[in-house]
Structures are given as structure tokens and as C-alpha cells.
Design a protein around this motif. Structure first.
Motif, PDB file in Angstrom:
ATOM      1  N   ALA A  13     -87.710 -29.031 -81.268  1.00  0.00           N
ATOM      2  CA  ALA A  13     -87.574 -30.539 -81.160  1.00  0.00           C
ATOM      3  C   ALA A  13     -88.676 -31.057 -82.293  1.00  0.00           C
ATOM      4  O   ALA A  13     -88.308 -32.036 -82.881  1.00  0.00           O
ATOM      5  CB  ALA A  13     -88.062 -30.897 -79.679  1.00  0.00           C
ATOM      6  N   MET A  14     -89.943 -30.610 -82.223  1.00  0.00           N
ATOM      7  CA  MET A  14     -90.993 -30.986 -83.184  1.00  0.00           C
ATOM      8  C   MET A  14     -90.395 -30.752 -84.671  1.00  0.00           C
ATOM      9  O   MET A  14     -90.276 -31.765 -85.507  1.00  0.00           O
ATOM     10  CB  MET A  14     -91.935 -30.348 -83.143  1.00  0.00           C
ATOM     11  N   GLN A  15     -89.873 -29.681 -84.873  1.00  0.00           N
ATOM     12  CA  GLN A  15     -89.350 -29.386 -86.220  1.00  0.00           C
ATOM     13  C   GLN A  15     -88.101 -30.435 -86.573  1.00  0.00           C
ATOM     14  O   GLN A  15     -88.383 -31.170 -87.779  1.00  0.00           O
ATOM     15  CB  GLN A  15     -88.643 -28.042 -86.241  1.00  0.00           C
ATOM     16  N   ALA A  93     -94.242 -38.132 -85.310  1.00  0.00           N
ATOM     17  CA  ALA A  93     -93.383 -36.942 -85.166  1.00  0.00           C
ATOM     18  C   ALA A  93     -93.872 -35.859 -84.451  1.00  0.00           C
ATOM     19  O   ALA A  93     -93.251 -34.864 -83.840  1.00  0.00           O
ATOM     20  CB  ALA A  93     -92.760 -36.512 -86.541  1.00  0.00           C
ATOM     21  N   ALA A  94     -95.322 -35.315 -84.830  1.00  0.00           N
ATOM     22  CA  ALA A  94     -95.844 -34.159 -84.143  1.00  0.00           C
ATOM     23  C   ALA A  94     -96.223 -34.533 -82.635  1.00  0.00           C
ATOM     24  O   ALA A  94     -96.294 -33.569 -81.954  1.00  0.00           O
ATOM     25  CB  ALA A  94     -97.006 -33.835 -84.917  1.00  0.00           C
ATOM     26  N   GLY A  95     -96.394 -35.909 -82.243  1.00  0.00           N
ATOM     27  CA  GLY A  95     -96.614 -36.035 -81.103  1.00  0.00           C
ATOM     28  C   GLY A  95     -98.052 -35.629 -80.498  1.00  0.00           C
ATOM     29  O   GLY A  95     -99.055 -35.613 -81.073  1.00  0.00           O
ATOM     30  N   PRO A  96     -98.002 -34.966 -79.369  1.00  0.00           N
ATOM     31  CA  PRO A  96     -99.418 -34.548 -78.808  1.00  0.00           C
ATOM     32  C   PRO A  96     -99.772 -33.435 -79.567  1.00  0.00           C
ATOM     33  O   PRO A  96    -100.906 -33.184 -79.440  1.00  0.00           O
ATOM     34  CB  PRO A  96     -98.899 -34.005 -77.347  1.00  0.00           C
ATOM     35  N   LEU A  97     -99.135 -32.703 -80.361  1.00  0.00           N
ATOM     36  CA  LEU A  97     -99.653 -31.645 -81.368  1.00  0.00           C
ATOM     37  C   LEU A  97    -100.544 -32.188 -82.507  1.00  0.00           C
ATOM     38  O   LEU A  97    -100.911 -31.379 -83.238  1.00  0.00           O
ATOM     39  CB  LEU A  97     -98.665 -30.553 -81.511  1.00  0.00           C
TER      40      LEU A  97
END
Length: 108
Positions: A13-15, A93-97
């Protein structure tokens, strides 16, 4: 092994989100100015220079050095704005990461 499956789904999903953010970046158009708007530089999201606009008052003889300095300053302004937009899109796009310093992840 459930956790591994969940992690793989999150990574996929992150990709996808990162790919979408890169597409949005490519469509960005950013303007930088200097000299109170006497010089305008337009950069595409890829960093490619799209246009340079000069106020006609700068085209007088002996203004070459001033024009050069203003173009450099306008480019720096546009590049700073582009970098900010790129960082924001990639963080979204990366969100929590975002910012965790994970291997293979872009730094922003």
C-alpha cells in the motif's frame, strides 16, 4: 506469520502511495521570483526549468550582472518551494513510516 502478511500488505500500500506521489510531483509547476517579481522562473516537478520571464526594464545595457544574479535568486526560490512540495507529498505518502530512517525509504 500473520504479522508478516500484514506487513507485506502495508508495504504494498505504501509503495502504491509513493508511486502516486511521484506522479503528482511530475505534474507540479512551481514559480520562483526575485527582484520584487522582475524575474520569474518556472520549474516542473522534475526540477526541469520550464520558463524564465524578465521584466523589460532589466534589458537595458549594463544590466547583465544584475540579470544573472536575479535569475540565480529566482531559481533558488523556485527550488526551495519545489523541495518543500516534494517533501510534503512524500511524507503524506509514507504516512506513519515517514522519517523513521528505514532502509530503502526516501529521506524527507
Amino acid at each position: 506469520m500473520k504479522d508478516l502478511g500484514g506487513l507485506m500488505k502495508q508495504a504494498q500500500a505504501m509503495q502504491q502511495k509513493l508511486a502516486e506521489a511521484q506522479e503528482r510531483l511530475a505534474q507540479l509547476v512551481i514559480e520562483g521570483t526575485s527582484g520584487g517579481g522582475m524575474v520569474k522562473i518556472t520549474l516542473k516537478g522534475t526540477g526541469e526549468l520550464a520558463s524564465v520571464e524578465l521584466d523589460e526594464s532589466l534589458l537595458a545595457p549594463g544590466e547583465g550582472e544584475v540579470i544573472s544574479d536575479l535569475i540565480v535568486a529566482a531559481h533558488a526560490d523556485a527550488k526551495r518551494k519545489l523541495d518543500e512540495q516534494q517533501g510534503q507529498l512524500m511524507r503524506e505518502a509514507a504516512g506513519p513510516l515517514a522519517g523513521m530512517g528505514l532502509p530503502g525509504m526516501p529521506k524527507f
